[in-house]
Design a protein around this motif. Structure first.
Motif, PDB file in Angstrom:
ATOM      1  N   ASN A   8      -5.265  -9.305  13.354  1.00 14.28           N
ATOM      2  CA  ASN A   8      -4.353 -10.233  12.887  1.00 14.28           C
ATOM      3  C   ASN A   8      -3.071  -9.627  12.989  1.00 14.28           C
ATOM      4  N   TRP A   9      -2.425  -9.265  13.712  1.00 18.80           N
ATOM      5  CA  TRP A   9      -1.178  -8.514  14.039  1.00 18.80           C
ATOM      6  C   TRP A   9       0.010  -9.745  14.359  1.00 18.80           C
ATOM      7  N   ARG A  13       4.038  -9.033  10.054  1.00 20.14           N
ATOM      8  CA  ARG A  13       3.419  -7.814   9.920  1.00 20.14           C
ATOM      9  C   ARG A  13       4.356  -6.600  10.863  1.00 20.14           C
ATOM     10  N   GLN A  45       2.000  -3.612   2.200  1.00 26.17           N
ATOM     11  CA  GLN A  45       1.790  -4.783   2.833  1.00 26.17           C
ATOM     12  C   GLN A  45       1.278  -4.966   4.332  1.00 26.17           C
ATOM     13  N   VAL A  46       1.646  -4.017   5.156  1.00 25.59           N
ATOM     14  CA  VAL A  46       1.275  -3.808   6.529  1.00 25.59           C
ATOM     15  C   VAL A  46      -0.187  -3.662   6.458  1.00 25.59           C
ATOM     16  N   ASN A  49      -2.326  -6.342   5.116  1.00 26.57           N
ATOM     17  CA  ASN A  49      -2.002  -7.494   5.424  1.00 26.57           C
ATOM     18  C   ASN A  49      -2.012  -8.525   4.414  1.00 26.57           C
ATOM     19  N   SER A  50      -1.212  -8.084   3.482  1.00 26.75           N
ATOM     20  CA  SER A  50      -0.936  -9.075   2.222  1.00 26.75           C
ATOM     21  C   SER A  50       0.516  -9.481   2.427  1.00 26.75           C
TER      22      SER A  50
END
Length: 67
Positions: A8-9, A13, A45-46, A49-50
């Motif tokens: 999910n990049w 991100r 966050q990275v 993934n938030s």
């Protein structure tokens, strides 16, 4: 954990990753160590993934009719 890091990049991100690296470099160059806290915020966050999703952080604006 491996799935969380490698899937999910999306462009946001990558932008957070670039901004966190930029803040770490600025903290080192300028000797302003409080930039590390902001860099860590974006790096977390990275990693997880938030953050805000595609629709943003706003509360949905749905109006329900009462019967």
């Amino acid at each position: 954990m491996k799935d969380l890091l490698l899937r999910n990049w999306h462009p946001m991100r990558f932008a957070r990753l670039a901004f966190s690296i930029f803040l770490f470099i600025q903290a080192y160059i300028l000797n302003q160590w409080f930039f590390i806290a902001f860099g860590l915020f974006f790096l977390i966050q990275v990693i997880f993934n938030s953050g805000c999703g595609v629709n943003g952080c706003a509360v949905p604006n749905k109006k329900y009719k009462r019967r």
